[in-house]
Design a protein around this motif. Structure first.
Motif, PDB file in Angstrom:
ATOM      1  N   GLN A 221      59.044  38.484  40.128  1.00  0.00           N
ATOM      2  CA  GLN A 221      58.295  38.829  41.330  1.00  0.00           C
ATOM      3  C   GLN A 221      57.414  40.068  41.172  1.00  0.00           C
ATOM      4  O   GLN A 221      56.321  40.121  41.734  1.00  0.00           O
ATOM      5  N   GLU A 222      57.844  41.063  40.425  1.00  0.00           N
ATOM      6  CA  GLU A 222      57.023  42.264  40.265  1.00  0.00           C
ATOM      7  C   GLU A 222      55.687  41.930  39.597  1.00  0.00           C
ATOM      8  O   GLU A 222      54.673  42.599  39.849  1.00  0.00           O
ATOM      9  N   MET A 223      55.660  40.881  38.797  1.00  0.00           N
ATOM     10  CA  MET A 223      54.419  40.495  38.121  1.00  0.00           C
ATOM     11  C   MET A 223      53.444  39.801  39.070  1.00  0.00           C
ATOM     12  O   MET A 223      52.292  39.561  38.703  1.00  0.00           O
ATOM     13  N   ASN A 224      53.890  39.480  40.296  1.00  0.00           N
ATOM     14  CA  ASN A 224      53.017  38.863  41.291  1.00  0.00           C
ATOM     15  C   ASN A 224      52.401  39.878  42.251  1.00  0.00           C
ATOM     16  O   ASN A 224      51.668  39.492  43.156  1.00  0.00           O
ATOM     17  N   THR A 225      52.689  41.145  42.076  1.00  0.00           N
ATOM     18  CA  THR A 225      52.191  42.167  42.993  1.00  0.00           C
ATOM     19  C   THR A 225      50.749  42.532  42.660  1.00  0.00           C
ATOM     20  O   THR A 225      50.312  42.437  41.517  1.00  0.00           O
ATOM     21  N   TYR A 226      50.009  42.966  43.679  1.00  0.00           N
ATOM     22  CA  TYR A 226      48.601  43.327  43.478  1.00  0.00           C
ATOM     23  C   TYR A 226      48.439  44.763  43.015  1.00  0.00           C
ATOM     24  O   TYR A 226      47.352  45.163  42.567  1.00  0.00           O
ATOM     25  N   ALA A 227      49.491  45.579  43.125  1.00  0.00           N
ATOM     26  CA  ALA A 227      49.429  46.975  42.707  1.00  0.00           C
ATOM     27  C   ALA A 227      50.839  47.481  42.466  1.00  0.00           C
ATOM     28  O   ALA A 227      51.819  46.892  42.936  1.00  0.00           O
ATOM     29  N   CYS A 228      50.943  48.596  41.753  1.00  0.00           N
ATOM     30  CA  CYS A 228      52.244  49.222  41.556  1.00  0.00           C
ATOM     31  C   CYS A 228      52.617  50.019  42.810  1.00  0.00           C
ATOM     32  O   CYS A 228      51.872  50.052  43.793  1.00  0.00           O
ATOM     33  N   GLN A 229      53.752  50.715  42.789  1.00  0.00           N
ATOM     34  CA  GLN A 229      54.224  51.447  43.963  1.00  0.00           C
ATOM     35  C   GLN A 229      53.471  52.749  44.183  1.00  0.00           C
ATOM     36  O   GLN A 229      53.570  53.339  45.261  1.00  0.00           O
ATOM     37  N   TRP A 230      52.679  53.205  43.176  1.00  0.00           N
ATOM     38  CA  TRP A 230      52.138  54.558  43.250  1.00  0.00           C
ATOM     39  C   TRP A 230      50.655  54.595  43.596  1.00  0.00           C
ATOM     40  O   TRP A 230      50.203  55.520  44.249  1.00  0.00           O
ATOM     41  N   HIS A 231      49.888  53.624  43.174  1.00  0.00           N
ATOM     42  CA  HIS A 231      48.463  53.652  43.462  1.00  0.00           C
ATOM     43  C   HIS A 231      47.862  52.267  43.231  1.00  0.00           C
ATOM     44  O   HIS A 231      48.534  51.354  42.762  1.00  0.00           O
ATOM     45  N   HIS A 232      46.587  52.130  43.559  1.00  0.00           N
ATOM     46  CA  HIS A 232      45.899  50.870  43.322  1.00  0.00           C
ATOM     47  C   HIS A 232      45.754  50.618  41.816  1.00  0.00           C
ATOM     48  O   HIS A 232      45.567  51.550  41.037  1.00  0.00           O
ATOM     49  N   ASN A 233      45.831  49.356  41.440  1.00  0.00           N
ATOM     50  CA  ASN A 233      45.639  48.959  40.052  1.00  0.00           C
ATOM     51  C   ASN A 233      44.408  48.080  39.915  1.00  0.00           C
ATOM     52  O   ASN A 233      43.835  47.612  40.903  1.00  0.00           O
ATOM     53  N   LEU A 234      44.013  47.878  38.687  1.00  0.00           N
ATOM     54  CA  LEU A 234      42.941  46.935  38.383  1.00  0.00           C
ATOM     55  C   LEU A 234      43.269  45.544  38.908  1.00  0.00           C
ATOM     56  O   LEU A 234      44.418  45.091  38.844  1.00  0.00           O
ATOM     57  N   THR A 235      42.266  44.870  39.421  1.00  0.00           N
ATOM     58  CA  THR A 235      42.337  43.436  39.652  1.00  0.00           C
ATOM     59  C   THR A 235      41.088  42.817  39.038  1.00  0.00           C
ATOM     60  O   THR A 235      40.136  43.513  38.683  1.00  0.00           O
ATOM     61  N   ALA A 236      41.094  41.506  38.906  1.00  0.00           N
ATOM     62  CA  ALA A 236      39.977  40.804  38.280  1.00  0.00           C
ATOM     63  C   ALA A 236      39.608  39.593  39.126  1.00  0.00           C
ATOM     64  O   ALA A 236      40.224  39.316  40.154  1.00  0.00           O
ATOM     65  N   ALA A 237      38.582  38.881  38.694  1.00  0.00           N
ATOM     66  CA  ALA A 237      38.122  37.696  39.420  1.00  0.00           C
ATOM     67  C   ALA A 237      37.858  36.572  38.428  1.00  0.00           C
ATOM     68  O   ALA A 237      37.405  36.815  37.301  1.00  0.00           O
ATOM     69  N   VAL A 238      38.148  35.356  38.856  1.00  0.00           N
ATOM     70  CA  VAL A 238      37.780  34.164  38.102  1.00  0.00           C
ATOM     71  C   VAL A 238      36.699  33.458  38.923  1.00  0.00           C
ATOM     72  O   VAL A 238      36.977  32.892  39.981  1.00  0.00           O
ATOM     73  N   CYS A 239      35.473  33.570  38.468  1.00  0.00           N
ATOM     74  CA  CYS A 239      34.352  32.963  39.181  1.00  0.00           C
ATOM     75  C   CYS A 239      34.271  31.499  38.769  1.00  0.00           C
ATOM     76  O   CYS A 239      34.053  31.194  37.591  1.00  0.00           O
ATOM     77  N   SER A 240      34.437  30.601  39.747  1.00  0.00           N
ATOM     78  CA  SER A 240      34.740  29.210  39.426  1.00  0.00           C
ATOM     79  C   SER A 240      33.873  28.221  40.192  1.00  0.00           C
ATOM     80  O   SER A 240      33.783  28.289  41.423  1.00  0.00           O
ATOM     81  N   PHE A 241      33.286  27.291  39.451  1.00  0.00           N
ATOM     82  CA  PHE A 241      32.588  26.165  40.065  1.00  0.00           C
ATOM     83  C   PHE A 241      33.531  25.003  40.372  1.00  0.00           C
ATOM     84  O   PHE A 241      33.088  23.975  40.886  1.00  0.00           O
ATOM     85  N   ARG A 242      34.802  25.128  40.082  1.00  0.00           N
ATOM     86  CA  ARG A 242      35.700  23.979  40.084  1.00  0.00           C
ATOM     87  C   ARG A 242      35.852  23.360  41.473  1.00  0.00           C
ATOM     88  O   ARG A 242      35.837  22.131  41.614  1.00  0.00           O
ATOM     89  N   THR A 243      36.010  24.179  42.505  1.00  0.00           N
ATOM     90  CA  THR A 243      36.180  23.625  43.847  1.00  0.00           C
ATOM     91  C   THR A 243      34.908  22.933  44.306  1.00  0.00           C
ATOM     92  O   THR A 243      34.947  21.833  44.869  1.00  0.00           O
ATOM     93  N   ALA A 244      33.759  23.563  44.085  1.00  0.00           N
ATOM     94  CA  ALA A 244      32.493  22.947  44.482  1.00  0.00           C
ATOM     95  C   ALA A 244      32.289  21.626  43.763  1.00  0.00           C
ATOM     96  O   ALA A 244      31.875  20.621  44.368  1.00  0.00           O
ATOM     97  N   LYS A 245      32.597  21.601  42.479  1.00  0.00           N
ATOM     98  CA  LYS A 245      32.437  20.372  41.687  1.00  0.00           C
ATOM     99  C   LYS A 245      33.352  19.273  42.226  1.00  0.00           C
ATOM    100  O   LYS A 245      32.947  18.106  42.340  1.00  0.00           O
ATOM    101  N   ALA A 246      34.583  19.649  42.560  1.00  0.00           N
ATOM    102  CA  ALA A 246      35.524  18.655  43.086  1.00  0.00           C
ATOM    103  C   ALA A 246      35.081  18.112  44.439  1.00  0.00           C
ATOM    104  O   ALA A 246      35.160  16.906  44.705  1.00  0.00           O
TER     105      ALA A 246
END
Length: 287
Positions: A221-246
């Motif tokens: 579960q800790e690997m599913n968190t958006y940040a640690c307990q102390w401060h904001h962490n890096l996040t990323a984005a997957v820019c995807s045509f997949r839904t539009a294509k479907a």
């Protein structure tokens, strides 16, 4: 290099360094550009999971391991990722489909290895990635909704709900949210309820006993968190045509959609700064 199946490929990789990118090719749409993007990001190995007959540009062949895989089997991507986790403990992994492009803060000038080294220094073993829907601005010119030179995205309409824990009386899980938005929100009548979330943990460090679950979260579960307990962490984005294509491919939605553009559409400029300005990924403490 081509391999007969994923098991035989992984048997040879245990001593190889990461990070490793796994690409599941559902078809050949923008397959070459997806691979080229991952190579440019600095992944040490790109593994293409594809059925027989899928072709890539000759210039990319030396950079890719092409592995024969049943991409249309139930849970094909999740199963492949779990095989890689078991075979490559300690290796950072990324997974995606063709016509999907990983962006992280400052990716134009910094490699994915540099980014993950910083992330690991913050005692993080996984990174939240938002799936940002891309779509062609003119569906007449691009009937399958895929056009890299005329790609658009939603600048607003994203929201998050508390993620409840069924094992703890449905109380909200700490530092976990379910994220929604993009085409899956605007055209939700065509999207099954369980497929509407836009968050994935698609960058993480493999470890023994870890599993990728069908909803693209991890068993720890800790690997599913958006940040640690102390401060904001890096996040990323997957820019995807997949839904539009479907949505443009499936008979139930094809004729109901004449355009994906709406007042909150903006043209995608293929730069991490735009995604950070829109709040679609977070640089954390990395400057």
């Amino acid at each position: 290099m081509r391999h007969s199946d994923l098991s035989s490929f992984l048997d040879r990789q245990q001593a190889k360094a990461g990070p490793v990118a796994l690409v599941l090719a559902e078809d050949e749409v923008e397959l070459d550009s997806t691979i080229s993007h991952l190579v440019k990001c600095g992944f040490s190995q790109v593994v293409l999971l594809a059925p027989d007959g899928v072709q890539i540009a000759e210039s990319l062949e030396p950079m890719v391991h092409v592995v024969r895989h049943d991409v249309f089997a139930e849970g094909a991507l999740v199963g492949a990722v779990n095989q890689a986790i078991a075979a490559l403990p300690g290796t950072w992994l990324h997974y995606c489909h063709n016509a999907e492009y990983l962006f992280y803060p400052f990716c134009e000038t910094r490699t994915v290895r540099e980014m993950l080294a910083f992330h690991a220094e913050e005692r993080r073993e996984a990174m939240l990635t938002y799936v940002v829907d891309l779509y062609a601005g003119d569906l007449g010119a691009a009937p399958n909704a895929v056009d890299l030179s005329d790609a658009w995205l939603d600048r607003s309409g994203y929201y998050a709900l508390a993620r409840k824990d069924p094992a703890d009386g449905w109380r909200p899980r700490e530092r976990q949210l379910d994220f929604y938005g993009g085409l899956r929100w605007r055209f939700e009548e065509h999207i099954p309820f369980g497929k509407r979330r836009i968050d994935r943990i698609s960058l993480f460090k493999a470890k023994r006993g870890l599993k990728l679950l069908p909803d693209f979260t991890l068993s720890e579960q800790e690997m599913n968190t958006y940040a640690c307990q102390w401060h904001h962490n890096l996040t990323a984005a997957v820019c995807s045509f997949r839904t539009a294509k479907a949505l443009r491919t499936n008979p139930g939605s094809r004729h109901a959609i004449s355009t994906f553009r709406w007042p909150n559409s903006v043209k995608f400029d293929w730069h991490s700064r735009q995604l950070m300005d829109l709040g679609l990924m977070e640089p954390g403490q990395w400057f």
